[in-house]
Write an enzyme that holds these catalytic residues in place. Structure first.
Site, PDB file in Angstrom:
ATOM      1  CB  ALA A   9     -34.579  11.181  19.131  1.00  0.00           C
ATOM      2  NE  ARG A  15     -45.486  -0.405  17.093  1.00  0.00           N
ATOM      3  CZ  ARG A  15     -44.602  -1.283  17.584  1.00  0.00           C
ATOM      4  NH1 ARG A  15     -45.009  -2.279  18.321  1.00  0.00           N
ATOM      5  NH2 ARG A  15     -43.327  -1.144  17.319  1.00  0.00           N
ATOM      6  CE1 TYR A 101     -30.182   2.047  18.793  1.00  0.00           C
ATOM      7  CE2 TYR A 101     -32.376   1.590  17.967  1.00  0.00           C
ATOM      8  CZ  TYR A 101     -31.013   1.441  17.878  1.00  0.00           C
ATOM      9  OH  TYR A 101     -30.482   0.690  16.875  1.00  0.00           O
ATOM     10  N   GLY A 138     -33.869  -7.616  16.182  1.00  0.00           N
ATOM     11  CA  GLY A 138     -32.850  -8.184  15.309  1.00  0.00           C
ATOM     12  C   GLY A 138     -32.151  -9.325  16.037  1.00  0.00           C
ATOM     13  CE1 TYR A 365     -54.900  31.340  49.792  1.00  0.00           C
ATOM     14  CE2 TYR A 365     -55.830  33.538  50.075  1.00  0.00           C
ATOM     15  CZ  TYR A 365     -54.899  32.691  49.498  1.00  0.00           C
ATOM     16  OH  TYR A 365     -53.961  33.187  48.630  1.00  0.00           O
ATOM     17  CG  ASN A 376     -55.765  29.229  67.994  1.00  0.00           C
ATOM     18  OD1 ASN A 376     -56.519  29.094  67.022  1.00  0.00           O
ATOM     19  ND2 ASN A 376     -55.669  28.321  68.950  1.00  0.00           N
ATOM     20  CG  ASN A 385     -54.351  37.107  48.967  1.00  0.00           C
ATOM     21  OD1 ASN A 385     -55.521  36.799  48.740  1.00  0.00           O
ATOM     22  ND2 ASN A 385     -53.340  36.438  48.484  1.00  0.00           N
ATOM     23  CE1 TYR A 386     -55.255  39.868  42.012  1.00  0.00           C
ATOM     24  CE2 TYR A 386     -57.315  38.664  41.779  1.00  0.00           C
ATOM     25  CZ  TYR A 386     -56.242  39.330  41.208  1.00  0.00           C
ATOM     26  OH  TYR A 386     -56.156  39.450  39.854  1.00  0.00           O
TER      27      TYR A 386
HETATM   28  C1  UD1 Z   1     -33.850  -1.705  15.805  1.00  0.00           C
HETATM   29  C2  UD1 Z   1     -32.754  -2.623  15.312  1.00  0.00           C
HETATM   30  C3  UD1 Z   1     -32.986  -4.033  15.832  1.00  0.00           C
HETATM   31  C4  UD1 Z   1     -33.065  -4.026  17.333  1.00  0.00           C
HETATM   32  C5  UD1 Z   1     -34.115  -3.028  17.802  1.00  0.00           C
HETATM   33  C6  UD1 Z   1     -34.021  -2.869  19.300  1.00  0.00           C
HETATM   34  C7  UD1 Z   1     -32.100  -1.763  13.128  1.00  0.00           C
HETATM   35  C8  UD1 Z   1     -32.241  -1.910  11.669  1.00  0.00           C
HETATM   36  N1  UD1 Z   1     -32.769  -2.642  13.880  1.00  0.00           N
HETATM   37  O1  UD1 Z   1     -35.053  -2.187  15.228  1.00  0.00           O
HETATM   38  O2  UD1 Z   1     -31.934  -4.888  15.430  1.00  0.00           O
HETATM   39  O3  UD1 Z   1     -33.375  -5.317  17.829  1.00  0.00           O
HETATM   40  O4  UD1 Z   1     -33.885  -1.734  17.222  1.00  0.00           O
HETATM   41  O5  UD1 Z   1     -35.077  -2.057  19.757  1.00  0.00           O
HETATM   42  O6  UD1 Z   1     -31.401  -0.894  13.579  1.00  0.00           O
HETATM   43  N2  UD1 Z   1     -34.828   5.950  14.063  1.00  0.00           N
HETATM   44  C9  UD1 Z   1     -34.448   7.151  13.523  1.00  0.00           C
HETATM   45  N3  UD1 Z   1     -34.444   7.299  12.175  1.00  0.00           N
HETATM   46  C10 UD1 Z   1     -34.794   6.302  11.342  1.00  0.00           C
HETATM   47  C11 UD1 Z   1     -35.195   5.073  11.908  1.00  0.00           C
HETATM   48  C12 UD1 Z   1     -35.193   4.922  13.272  1.00  0.00           C
HETATM   49  O7  UD1 Z   1     -34.117   8.079  14.247  1.00  0.00           O
HETATM   50  O8  UD1 Z   1     -34.755   6.516  10.126  1.00  0.00           O
HETATM   51  C13 UD1 Z   1     -34.828   5.797  15.517  1.00  0.00           C
HETATM   52  C14 UD1 Z   1     -36.211   5.546  16.080  1.00  0.00           C
HETATM   53  O9  UD1 Z   1     -36.828   6.769  16.431  1.00  0.00           O
HETATM   54  C15 UD1 Z   1     -35.923   4.695  17.300  1.00  0.00           C
HETATM   55  C16 UD1 Z   1     -34.678   3.932  16.901  1.00  0.00           C
HETATM   56  O10 UD1 Z   1     -34.082   4.661  15.854  1.00  0.00           O
HETATM   57  O11 UD1 Z   1     -35.625   5.453  18.421  1.00  0.00           O
HETATM   58  C17 UD1 Z   1     -34.958   2.495  16.481  1.00  0.00           C
HETATM   59  O12 UD1 Z   1     -35.762   2.493  15.336  1.00  0.00           O
HETATM   60  P1  UD1 Z   1     -36.876   1.409  15.109  1.00  0.00           P
HETATM   61  O13 UD1 Z   1     -37.509   1.676  13.797  1.00  0.00           O
HETATM   62  O14 UD1 Z   1     -37.727   1.318  16.296  1.00  0.00           O
HETATM   63  O15 UD1 Z   1     -35.971   0.102  14.968  1.00  0.00           O
HETATM   64  P2  UD1 Z   1     -36.453  -1.366  15.223  1.00  0.00           P
HETATM   65  O16 UD1 Z   1     -37.207  -1.829  14.051  1.00  0.00           O
HETATM   66  O17 UD1 Z   1     -37.070  -1.476  16.549  1.00  0.00           O
END
Ligand code: UD1
Ligand code: CA
Length: 457
Positions: A9, A15, A101, A138, A365, A376, A385-386
């Site tokens: 996280a 975005r 994630y 991926g 009120y 009624n 009240n205040y």
């Molecule tokens: C990743 C996967 C991809 C998969 C996709 C699914 C990798 C390299 N790729 O890609 O294969 O299809 O998720 O959604 O794992 N995060 C961190 N620290 C970091 C980088 C990321 O905490 O340094 C967290 C992000 O906040 C996010 C999650 O990991 O919650 C995924 O990271 P993101 O950069 O979105 O990976 P994708 O490029 O989507």
């Protein structure tokens, strides 16, 4: 087997174009990350590690009340592999690590359990999904025998590899010792210059271990959120599912697409819900309850047979059976209505008890009050009240009749059976069974002439 859940996280979520970190964006009224944690808890893990980075203070503050979470700071976001590595020092080799994630909120605990079970026979278990449009994900590469060989990220993939529709959801399970070994061998020599967690798949296969790719057949479970459009789509998909659960429980929804549930709703038989209703927190609706269009109900119980007409807001209240509420009523926290009470249009009630069969039908009120049974309360009645500093109570006995446009200046008591004349300002207690009124005497000036426009010069 000890299970450690690692939730990634730390990412920024650029975005989203928001001040709020991505994992705090709300889905059904709760932060995305809260959904993920909730689903992790359903597995009863030994520990939940949250890898955090962007918006660190806000993210930690939002979960301050969940004091068993283990926070792993990833100061620089160098990739998903680097992120998992931040949590590993606190996890023993033989423990199973489940990677989730923070922006994939709706994976079913049963699906995660299947993934964990797969580790009994495999070195690594991976949740995959087949997508008509795999862009951005991926891709899963398999050898001629069909065994998973490695994962290639979109940005590193060849045109042929990009045609693969079987993709990585990101969710995986492996033993901590294996992850430690694989991650120490992962480099950032790729299109994004990141340490990819997904490279562990190739390393596991290269060692001769088998990788189990478990297909998830419900796309909603693996949908991630990167922008507001995806957030809105997931919200609608999730709301549709919640609406269907409510219909399975017997509720009649005039339009399942025009209902929002941000919390839980329990329904008795034959509950009818009109369009555009919002439920928040914990809502309990008894048998035969009707909720009119445009109502907002938050943390409340409504007993059998009560009808709530259009556009009412009911917040932290208990509504007894066979009541009639609205349209356009507002019932605020700590209010209790006994059975057969009527609350009509443009009536606000706060922190009050309203007795059996009492009626407050128009433009009133009532706050900090105890109203007895069969009372009624006429149109335009106000409990004052205040006093600018403190709140005071109004007590109205059974069978009292409050004439229209009365102000009851609290603290004040109206005795049982008392009648208050319309237009009164009541500042002292009104005795039982008597008429009390405070009114300037009405006078008529005979021969009085209305000024006319010709007079002015
Ligand atoms: C990743 C996967 C991809 C998969 C996709 C699914 C990798 C390299 N790729 O890609 O294969 O299809 O998720 O959604 O794992 N995060 C961190 N620290 C970091 C980088 C990321 O905490 O340094 C967290 C992000 O906040 C996010 C999650 O990991 O919650 C995924 O990271 P993101 O950069 O979105 O990976 P994708 O490029 O989507
Ligand atoms: Ca992503």
């Amino acid at each position: 087997m000890n299970l450690a859940v690692v939730i990634l996280a730390a990412g920024q979520g650029t975005r989203m174009r928001s001040r709020l970190p991505k994992v705090l964006q709300p889905l059904a009224g709760r932060p995305l990350l809260d959904h993920v944690i909730g689903r992790a808890r359903a597995l009863e893990p030994a520990a939940i590690h949250v890898v955090y980075g962007h918006g660190a203070d806000a993210v930690q503050a939002a979960f301050a009340h969940q004091d068993d979470l283990l926070w792993e700071l990833q100061a620089e976001q160098l990739g998903t592999g680097h992120a998992v590595a931040q949590a590993l020092p606190g996890i023993r080799d033989e423990d199973v690590v489940l990677v989730l994630y923070g922006d994939v909120p709706l994976t079913a605990p049963a699906t995660l359990e299947r993934l964990i079970h797969a580790l009994e026979a495999h070195a690594l278990a991976l949740l995959t999904v087949n997508l008509a449009d795999p862009t951005g994900y991926g891709r899963i590469l398999r050898d001629d025998a069909g065994a998973v060989e490695r994962i290639v990220e979109e940005k590193d993939a060849s045109p042929i590899e990009r045609r693969i529709h079987e993709v990585n959801t990101g969710i995986l399970a492996a033993h901590a010792g294996d992850l430690r070994r694989w991650l120490s061998a992962v480099d950032a020599d790729n299109a994004q210059g990141e340490y990819y967690l997904t490279d562990c798949v190739g390393l596991a296969a290269a060692e001769g271990g088998t990788v189990q790719a478990l297909a998830c057949h419900h796309p909603i479970e693996v949908m991630g959120v990167n922008d507001k459009a995806q957030l809105a789509r997931l919200e609608r998909d999730w709301q549709r599912q919640l609406a269907h659960e409510l219909m399975d429980a017997g509720a009649t929804l005039i339009d399942p697409a025009r209902l929002d549930i941000r919390g839980s709703v329990e329904v008795g038989r034959d509950v009818l819900i009109e369009p555009n209703v919002l439920f928040e927190g914990r809502v309990v609706l008894g048998e035969g309850v009707v909720v009119g269009p445009g109502c907002v109900l938050r943390d409340c119980t409504v007993e059998d047979g009560t009808r709530i007409d259009a556009h009412c807001v009911i917040d932290q209240a208990h509504i007894g059976p066979e009541c009639r509420i609205g349209p356009f009523a507002r019932i605020r926290p700590e209010t209790r209505l006994a059975g057969h009470a009527h609350v009509g249009n443009f009536v606000e009630i706060k922190k009050s008890e309203i007795g059996e069969g009492s009626k407050i039908n128009h433009l009133s009120y009532v706050g900090d009050s105890r109203v007895g049974a069969r009372v009624n309360i006429g149109a335009g009645t106000i409990t004052c009240n205040y006093d600018g500093a403190r709140k005071h109570r109004t007590v109205i006995g059974d069978d009292a009749f409050i004439g229209s446009d009365t102000q009851l200046v609290a603290p004040v008591t109206v005795g049982r059976g008392a009648t208050i004349g319309a237009g009164s300002t009541i500042t002292r207690d009104a005795p039982e069974d008597a008429l009390t009124l405070s009114r300037a005497k009405q006078l008529t000036l005979k021969g009085w002439q209305r000024p006319s426009k010709q007079d002015k010069d």
